[in-house]
Motif scaffolding. Sequence first.
Motif, PDB file in Angstrom:
ATOM      1  N   TRP A  93       0.831  -1.206   0.000  1.00  0.00           N
ATOM      2  CA  TRP A  93       0.000   0.000   0.000  1.00  0.00           C
ATOM      3  C   TRP A  93       0.866   1.258   0.000  1.00  0.00           C
ATOM      4  O   TRP A  93       0.495   2.277  -0.603  1.00  0.00           O
ATOM      5  CB  TRP A  93      -0.943   0.002   1.201  1.00  0.00           C
ATOM      6  N   ALA A  94       2.036   1.206   0.650  1.00  0.00           N
ATOM      7  CA  ALA A  94       2.958   2.347   0.619  1.00  0.00           C
ATOM      8  C   ALA A  94       3.451   2.595  -0.803  1.00  0.00           C
ATOM      9  O   ALA A  94       3.545   3.747  -1.246  1.00  0.00           O
ATOM     10  CB  ALA A  94       4.137   2.087   1.557  1.00  0.00           C
ATOM     11  N   VAL A  95       3.746   1.506  -1.524  1.00  0.00           N
ATOM     12  CA  VAL A  95       4.161   1.640  -2.922  1.00  0.00           C
ATOM     13  C   VAL A  95       3.028   2.233  -3.752  1.00  0.00           C
ATOM     14  O   VAL A  95       3.254   3.085  -4.624  1.00  0.00           O
ATOM     15  CB  VAL A  95       4.580   0.268  -3.485  1.00  0.00           C
ATOM     16  N   MET A  96       1.794   1.797  -3.474  1.00  0.00           N
ATOM     17  CA  MET A  96       0.635   2.352  -4.177  1.00  0.00           C
ATOM     18  C   MET A  96       0.556   3.864  -4.009  1.00  0.00           C
ATOM     19  O   MET A  96       0.311   4.610  -4.968  1.00  0.00           O
ATOM     20  CB  MET A  96      -0.653   1.704  -3.650  1.00  0.00           C
ATOM     21  N   LEU A  97       0.763   4.328  -2.786  1.00  0.00           N
ATOM     22  CA  LEU A  97       0.681   5.767  -2.509  1.00  0.00           C
ATOM     23  C   LEU A  97       1.815   6.528  -3.176  1.00  0.00           C
ATOM     24  O   LEU A  97       1.602   7.604  -3.760  1.00  0.00           O
ATOM     25  CB  LEU A  97       0.696   6.007  -1.002  1.00  0.00           C
TER      26      LEU A  97
ATOM     27  N   ARG B 256       1.277   6.577  -6.781  1.00  0.00           N
ATOM     28  CA  ARG B 256      -0.053   7.150  -7.086  1.00  0.00           C
ATOM     29  C   ARG B 256      -0.858   6.262  -8.037  1.00  0.00           C
ATOM     30  O   ARG B 256      -1.470   6.727  -9.009  1.00  0.00           O
ATOM     31  CB  ARG B 256       0.105   8.556  -7.675  1.00  0.00           C
ATOM     32  N   LYS B 257      -0.852   4.994  -7.724  1.00  0.00           N
ATOM     33  CA  LYS B 257      -1.607   4.041  -8.524  1.00  0.00           C
ATOM     34  C   LYS B 257      -3.088   4.103  -8.145  1.00  0.00           C
ATOM     35  O   LYS B 257      -3.429   4.284  -6.980  1.00  0.00           O
ATOM     36  CB  LYS B 257      -1.084   2.624  -8.291  1.00  0.00           C
ATOM     37  N   PRO B 258      -3.989   3.957  -9.108  1.00  0.00           N
ATOM     38  CA  PRO B 258      -5.422   3.969  -8.800  1.00  0.00           C
ATOM     39  C   PRO B 258      -5.834   2.724  -8.025  1.00  0.00           C
ATOM     40  O   PRO B 258      -5.340   1.623  -8.294  1.00  0.00           O
ATOM     41  CB  PRO B 258      -6.085   4.019 -10.180  1.00  0.00           C
ATOM     42  N   ILE B 259      -6.732   2.888  -7.061  1.00  0.00           N
ATOM     43  CA  ILE B 259      -7.220   1.775  -6.255  1.00  0.00           C
ATOM     44  C   ILE B 259      -8.507   1.238  -6.882  1.00  0.00           C
ATOM     45  O   ILE B 259      -9.461   1.992  -7.075  1.00  0.00           O
ATOM     46  CB  ILE B 259      -7.485   2.218  -4.809  1.00  0.00           C
ATOM     47  N   PRO B 260      -8.557  -0.029  -7.244  1.00  0.00           N
ATOM     48  CA  PRO B 260      -9.778  -0.602  -7.837  1.00  0.00           C
ATOM     49  C   PRO B 260     -10.970  -0.437  -6.897  1.00  0.00           C
ATOM     50  O   PRO B 260     -10.843  -0.584  -5.677  1.00  0.00           O
ATOM     51  CB  PRO B 260      -9.427  -2.082  -8.017  1.00  0.00           C
ATOM     52  N   SER B 261     -12.118  -0.136  -7.452  1.00  0.00           N
ATOM     53  CA  SER B 261     -13.309   0.103  -6.636  1.00  0.00           C
ATOM     54  C   SER B 261     -14.345  -1.020  -6.734  1.00  0.00           C
ATOM     55  O   SER B 261     -15.346  -0.994  -6.013  1.00  0.00           O
ATOM     56  CB  SER B 261     -13.974   1.418  -7.063  1.00  0.00           C
ATOM     57  N   ASP B 262     -14.104  -1.999  -7.592  1.00  0.00           N
ATOM     58  CA  ASP B 262     -15.057  -3.097  -7.778  1.00  0.00           C
ATOM     59  C   ASP B 262     -15.013  -4.033  -6.565  1.00  0.00           C
ATOM     60  O   ASP B 262     -13.995  -4.701  -6.319  1.00  0.00           O
ATOM     61  CB  ASP B 262     -14.700  -3.861  -9.049  1.00  0.00           C
TER      62      ASP B 262
ATOM     63  N   ALA C  59      -4.988  -8.371 -16.284  1.00  0.00           N
ATOM     64  CA  ALA C  59      -5.375  -7.014 -16.661  1.00  0.00           C
ATOM     65  C   ALA C  59      -5.343  -6.056 -15.466  1.00  0.00           C
ATOM     66  O   ALA C  59      -5.435  -4.845 -15.643  1.00  0.00           O
ATOM     67  CB  ALA C  59      -6.779  -7.012 -17.276  1.00  0.00           C
ATOM     68  N   ILE C  60      -5.178  -6.602 -14.249  1.00  0.00           N
ATOM     69  CA  ILE C  60      -5.160  -5.774 -13.046  1.00  0.00           C
ATOM     70  C   ILE C  60      -3.765  -5.212 -12.830  1.00  0.00           C
ATOM     71  O   ILE C  60      -2.768  -5.900 -13.030  1.00  0.00           O
ATOM     72  CB  ILE C  60      -5.596  -6.582 -11.805  1.00  0.00           C
ATOM     73  N   GLU C  61      -3.695  -3.942 -12.414  1.00  0.00           N
ATOM     74  CA  GLU C  61      -2.405  -3.316 -12.127  1.00  0.00           C
ATOM     75  C   GLU C  61      -1.666  -4.126 -11.063  1.00  0.00           C
ATOM     76  O   GLU C  61      -2.234  -4.434 -10.013  1.00  0.00           O
ATOM     77  CB  GLU C  61      -2.641  -1.887 -11.633  1.00  0.00           C
ATOM     78  N   PRO C  62      -0.396  -4.535 -11.306  1.00  0.00           N
ATOM     79  CA  PRO C  62       0.309  -5.462 -10.413  1.00  0.00           C
ATOM     80  C   PRO C  62       0.419  -4.993  -8.964  1.00  0.00           C
ATOM     81  O   PRO C  62       0.266  -5.796  -8.040  1.00  0.00           O
ATOM     82  CB  PRO C  62       1.691  -5.585 -11.061  1.00  0.00           C
ATOM     83  N   THR C  63       0.695  -3.712  -8.753  1.00  0.00           N
ATOM     84  CA  THR C  63       0.844  -3.216  -7.379  1.00  0.00           C
ATOM     85  C   THR C  63      -0.464  -3.325  -6.613  1.00  0.00           C
ATOM     86  O   THR C  63      -0.497  -3.744  -5.447  1.00  0.00           O
ATOM     87  CB  THR C  63       1.335  -1.755  -7.376  1.00  0.00           C
ATOM     88  N   ALA C  64      -1.568  -2.951  -7.260  1.00  0.00           N
ATOM     89  CA  ALA C  64      -2.877  -3.052  -6.621  1.00  0.00           C
ATOM     90  C   ALA C  64      -3.238  -4.510  -6.363  1.00  0.00           C
ATOM     91  O   ALA C  64      -3.801  -4.842  -5.307  1.00  0.00           O
ATOM     92  CB  ALA C  64      -3.937  -2.393  -7.506  1.00  0.00           C
ATOM     93  N   MET C  65      -2.905  -5.376  -7.281  1.00  0.00           N
ATOM     94  CA  MET C  65      -3.207  -6.793  -7.129  1.00  0.00           C
ATOM     95  C   MET C  65      -2.501  -7.364  -5.905  1.00  0.00           C
ATOM     96  O   MET C  65      -3.095  -8.068  -5.088  1.00  0.00           O
ATOM     97  CB  MET C  65      -2.789  -7.552  -8.384  1.00  0.00           C
ATOM     98  N   ALA C  66      -1.212  -7.060  -5.764  1.00  0.00           N
ATOM     99  CA  ALA C  66      -0.446  -7.549  -4.620  1.00  0.00           C
ATOM    100  C   ALA C  66      -0.989  -6.995  -3.316  1.00  0.00           C
ATOM    101  O   ALA C  66      -1.141  -7.727  -2.328  1.00  0.00           O
ATOM    102  CB  ALA C  66       1.027  -7.175  -4.786  1.00  0.00           C
ATOM    103  N   ALA C  67      -1.313  -5.695  -3.289  1.00  0.00           N
ATOM    104  CA  ALA C  67      -1.790  -5.057  -2.063  1.00  0.00           C
ATOM    105  C   ALA C  67      -3.126  -5.647  -1.605  1.00  0.00           C
ATOM    106  O   ALA C  67      -3.317  -5.950  -0.423  1.00  0.00           O
ATOM    107  CB  ALA C  67      -1.925  -3.553  -2.281  1.00  0.00           C
ATOM    108  N   ILE C  68      -4.055  -5.829  -2.535  1.00  0.00           N
ATOM    109  CA  ILE C  68      -5.381  -6.329  -2.174  1.00  0.00           C
ATOM    110  C   ILE C  68      -5.310  -7.802  -1.765  1.00  0.00           C
ATOM    111  O   ILE C  68      -5.940  -8.222  -0.786  1.00  0.00           O
ATOM    112  CB  ILE C  68      -6.366  -6.130  -3.339  1.00  0.00           C
TER     113      ILE C  68
END
Length: 296
Positions: A48-52, A55-61, A175-184
């Motif tokens: 999540w720190a890497v996401m911030l 500035r990667k978008p956070i999936p909302s689905d 198709a999911i952004e890798p950083t968001a995928m790992a964080a979630i």
Amino acid sequence: MDRRDWIWIILLGAIWGCSFIFNAVLIREIGPLWVTSFRVGIGALGCWAVMLVLRKPIPSDPVLWLKLGALGILAYAIPFALFPLAQANLASGVAAIINALTPIMTVIVSHFWRGGEKANRIKSAGVVLGFAGAAILASPALASGGDSRLWAIGACLLATLCYAFSLNITRSFKAIEPTAMAAIALTGAAVVSIPVAFLTEGTPVMVRPETWMAAIAIGLVSTAFTFQIMYRILPRVGATNFATTTFIAPVSAVILGVTLLGETVLPIQLLGMLVIFAGLLLIDGRIGKLWRRVAA
């Protein structure tokens, strides 16, 4: 695979080999479920720190969150608990050697997976060799009637099966952004692991500085950092090729286990490792290519 992918795979394998040493240090003070909880919890915070920062978008689905959370339980929460649990009765190097069966399990699962990589005769021979190596590894426990060690080997094998299924499932999220995928996914694993650890093992008590250092290292380096790389190259190299990272992990785990922790590895266990590695070379396809060149 190109040279860059091989460099990343070797690096990831070496780092994941170190995670078995971190496990061995952690289980001296805390239970295996807390080992998992610290690993996925700290790993999730790192992602999540890497996401911030990026500035990667956070999936909302919400459905996507549930799917990735379930993937995190299968891929991380379960196997990350099984390995430290097994290491109460197995040396770090032996656990890492059994982990080298992951590509072999992946070949089996991929063959029957819809749209997966089909196994040919050479890969099938590699699978047979891999299980022969696992049998050799288990032979000391069978000969001495060591039920606990045999159970520990079974726990490690179950963990590799979890990895095999999760590697094939992960391809559907390319198709999911890798950083968001790992964080979630890691968050899903943490949401399940931490309450279960509290209920079954109570509040963790860590007083040794090396325990804290191992917890931070396994969370940030062996998990958060490596997962940023893993989710980026996995769709490109495929599940079977990526699983060969476990070819590297036993080497670093055995060397560090013997030099830092004073562990012993029996000659017959080294033989089992060599047989497993021979199976991996067959699965990788290099032996088959060399044979065809010689024949030509």
